[in-house]
Write an enzyme that holds these catalytic residues in place. Structure first.
Site, PDB file in Angstrom:
ATOM      1  CE  LYS A  52      -4.133  -2.136   2.342  1.00  0.00           C
ATOM      2  NZ  LYS A  52      -4.961  -2.007   3.303  1.00  0.00           N
ATOM      3  CE1 TYR A  54      -9.167  -2.960  -0.127  1.00  0.00           C
ATOM      4  CE2 TYR A  54      -8.356  -1.136  -1.282  1.00  0.00           C
ATOM      5  CZ  TYR A  54      -8.018  -2.294  -0.509  1.00  0.00           C
ATOM      6  OH  TYR A  54      -7.031  -2.400  -0.114  1.00  0.00           O
ATOM      7  CG  PHE A 102     -13.367   0.921   6.751  1.00  0.00           C
ATOM      8  CD1 PHE A 102     -12.734   0.134   5.543  1.00  0.00           C
ATOM      9  CD2 PHE A 102     -14.088   0.217   7.416  1.00  0.00           C
ATOM     10  CE1 PHE A 102     -12.893  -0.743   5.175  1.00  0.00           C
ATOM     11  CE2 PHE A 102     -14.032  -1.105   7.216  1.00  0.00           C
ATOM     12  CZ  PHE A 102     -13.345  -1.703   6.003  1.00  0.00           C
ATOM     13  NE  ARG A 110      -6.142 -12.347   5.099  1.00  0.00           N
ATOM     14  CZ  ARG A 110      -6.747 -11.128   5.078  1.00  0.00           C
ATOM     15  NH1 ARG A 110      -6.588 -10.128   3.912  1.00  0.00           N
ATOM     16  NH2 ARG A 110      -7.230 -10.455   6.022  1.00  0.00           N
ATOM     17  CB  THR A 152      -7.099  -5.168   9.969  1.00  0.00           C
ATOM     18  OG1 THR A 152      -7.822  -6.693   9.375  1.00  0.00           O
ATOM     19  CG2 THR A 152      -7.229  -4.259   9.188  1.00  0.00           C
ATOM     20  NE  ARG A 161      -2.222  -5.834   6.994  1.00  0.00           N
ATOM     21  CZ  ARG A 161      -3.493  -6.240   6.764  1.00  0.00           C
ATOM     22  NH1 ARG A 161      -4.083  -7.079   7.459  1.00  0.00           N
ATOM     23  NH2 ARG A 161      -4.036  -5.874   5.458  1.00  0.00           N
ATOM     24  CG  ASN A 185      -3.668  -2.231   7.020  1.00  0.00           C
ATOM     25  OD1 ASN A 185      -3.432  -1.732   5.721  1.00  0.00           O
ATOM     26  ND2 ASN A 185      -4.710  -3.165   7.191  1.00  0.00           N
ATOM     27  CG  HIS A 241      -5.138  -6.174  -0.231  1.00  0.00           C
ATOM     28  ND1 HIS A 241      -6.353  -6.156   0.166  1.00  0.00           N
ATOM     29  CD2 HIS A 241      -5.065  -6.895  -1.564  1.00  0.00           C
ATOM     30  CE1 HIS A 241      -7.199  -7.109  -0.267  1.00  0.00           C
ATOM     31  NE2 HIS A 241      -6.478  -7.429  -1.474  1.00  0.00           N
ATOM     32  CD  GLU A 272      -8.537  -8.920  -4.124  1.00  0.00           C
ATOM     33  OE1 GLU A 272      -7.529  -9.294  -3.627  1.00  0.00           O
ATOM     34  OE2 GLU A 272      -9.628  -8.623  -3.168  1.00  0.00           O
TER      35      GLU A 272
HETATM   36  N1  LIG Z   1     -11.607   0.809  10.977  1.00  0.00           N
HETATM   37  C1  LIG Z   1     -11.035   0.997  10.126  1.00  0.00           C
HETATM   38  N2  LIG Z   1     -10.397   2.415   9.718  1.00  0.00           N
HETATM   39  C2  LIG Z   1      -9.762   2.586   8.759  1.00  0.00           C
HETATM   40  N3  LIG Z   1      -9.303   1.646   7.836  1.00  0.00           N
HETATM   41  C3  LIG Z   1      -9.810   0.519   7.876  1.00  0.00           C
HETATM   42  C4  LIG Z   1     -10.663   0.177   9.109  1.00  0.00           C
HETATM   43  N4  LIG Z   1     -11.053  -1.098   8.816  1.00  0.00           N
HETATM   44  C5  LIG Z   1     -10.304  -1.596   7.781  1.00  0.00           C
HETATM   45  N5  LIG Z   1      -9.619  -0.696   7.259  1.00  0.00           N
HETATM   46  C6  LIG Z   1      -8.984  -0.522   5.854  1.00  0.00           C
HETATM   47  O1  LIG Z   1      -9.630  -1.188   4.890  1.00  0.00           O
HETATM   48  C7  LIG Z   1      -8.990  -2.548   4.663  1.00  0.00           C
HETATM   49  C8  LIG Z   1      -9.766  -3.762   4.251  1.00  0.00           C
HETATM   50  O2  LIG Z   1     -10.602  -4.099   5.513  1.00  0.00           O
HETATM   51  P1  LIG Z   1     -10.793  -5.752   6.200  1.00  0.00           P
HETATM   52  O3  LIG Z   1     -11.542  -5.696   7.084  1.00  0.00           O
HETATM   53  O4  LIG Z   1     -10.965  -6.419   4.751  1.00  0.00           O
HETATM   54  O5  LIG Z   1      -9.214  -5.920   6.519  1.00  0.00           O
HETATM   55  P2  LIG Z   1      -8.021  -6.923   6.052  1.00  0.00           P
HETATM   56  O6  LIG Z   1      -8.887  -8.267   5.162  1.00  0.00           O
HETATM   57  O7  LIG Z   1      -7.003  -7.245   7.150  1.00  0.00           O
HETATM   58  O8  LIG Z   1      -7.275  -6.086   4.860  1.00  0.00           O
HETATM   59  P3  LIG Z   1      -7.105  -6.294   3.306  1.00  0.00           P
HETATM   60  O9  LIG Z   1      -8.573  -6.582   2.543  1.00  0.00           O
HETATM   61  O10 LIG Z   1      -6.437  -4.744   2.896  1.00  0.00           O
HETATM   62  O11 LIG Z   1      -6.168  -7.406   3.179  1.00  0.00           O
HETATM   63  C9  LIG Z   1      -8.055  -2.743   5.669  1.00  0.00           C
HETATM   64  O12 LIG Z   1      -6.805  -3.326   5.091  1.00  0.00           O
HETATM   65  C10 LIG Z   1      -7.652  -1.187   6.095  1.00  0.00           C
HETATM   66  O13 LIG Z   1      -6.494  -0.788   5.415  1.00  0.00           O
END
Ligand SMILES: Nc1ncnc2c1ncn2[C@@H]1O[C@H](COP(=O)(O)OP(=O)(O)OP(=O)(O)O)[C@@H](O)[C@H]1O
Length: 139
Positions: free
Chosen positions: A11, A51, A59, A87, A93, A104, A114, A117, A128
């Site tokens: 990212k 997304y 968010f 993962r 996250t 992370r 973070n 992805h 994707e």
């Molecule tokens: N509370 C939050 N505030 C800000 N950004 C958030 C929040 N929750 C999620 N995100 C962002 O949205 C992305 C997707 O959320 P998800 O819950 O799918 O997390 P993830 O599966 O760990 O991440 P990714 O899909 O990016 O691998 C997160 O990686 C993060 O960058």
């Protein structure tokens, strides 16, 4: 049988602070092999499309603005049971909750910024990967 590749993005927060090489090296040391990679500055529209599954979540706007704010690095990695393995390797996250030694924990700043992805299912890894790469780049 589980897919032998998965999709990931370094990212903007990590890419623009020079962490891409370190993150790739870290993943290679865990047995992942790089299959395809590019550097992309996504438009807001592209980030919204990528997304789309998160549309409507609180968010979403912040996530789209962040992902389209600067270049990032989409890439495809090969390993047995790749989706599950990556993962595990990236961690939770929120970096504050990520296990020691995960990407992370090592490189992320916050839940929003973070660092990385990773696709969360074989189906999403295919979708994707096709968003950024031709099918021939992943086989
Ligand atoms: N509370 C939050 N505030 C800000 N950004 C958030 C929040 N929750 C999620 N995100 C962002 O949205 C992305 C997707 O959320 P998800 O819950 O799918 O997390 P993830 O599966 O760990 O991440 P990714 O899909 O990016 O691998 C997160 O990686 C993060 O960058």
């Amino acid at each position: 049988m589980a897919l032998n590749y998965t999709f990931s993005i370094i990212k903007p927060d990590a890419f623009n602070t020079g962490k891409a090489g370190k993150i790739i090296a870290h993943l290679e040391s865990q047995g992942f092999t790089l299959k395809a990679a590019r550097v992309v500055h996504m438009s807001k529209k592209q980030a919204e499309e990528f997304y789309a599954v998160h549309r409507g979540r609180p968010f979403f706007g912040e996530l789209v603005d962040f992902m389209s704010s600067a270049p990032c690095m989409p890439f495809v990695l090969v390993k047995d049971n790749a989706v599950h393995a990556l993962r595990d390797a990236i961690g939770a996250t929120d970096p504050a909750e990520a296990a020691a030694g995960t990407v992370r924990k090592l490189y992320a700043e916050s839940k929003g910024k973070n660092a990385i992805h990773a696709s969360d299912s074989d189906e999403n890894a295919v979708r994707e990967s096709r968003f950024f790469f031709a099918e021939a780049d992943t086989i």
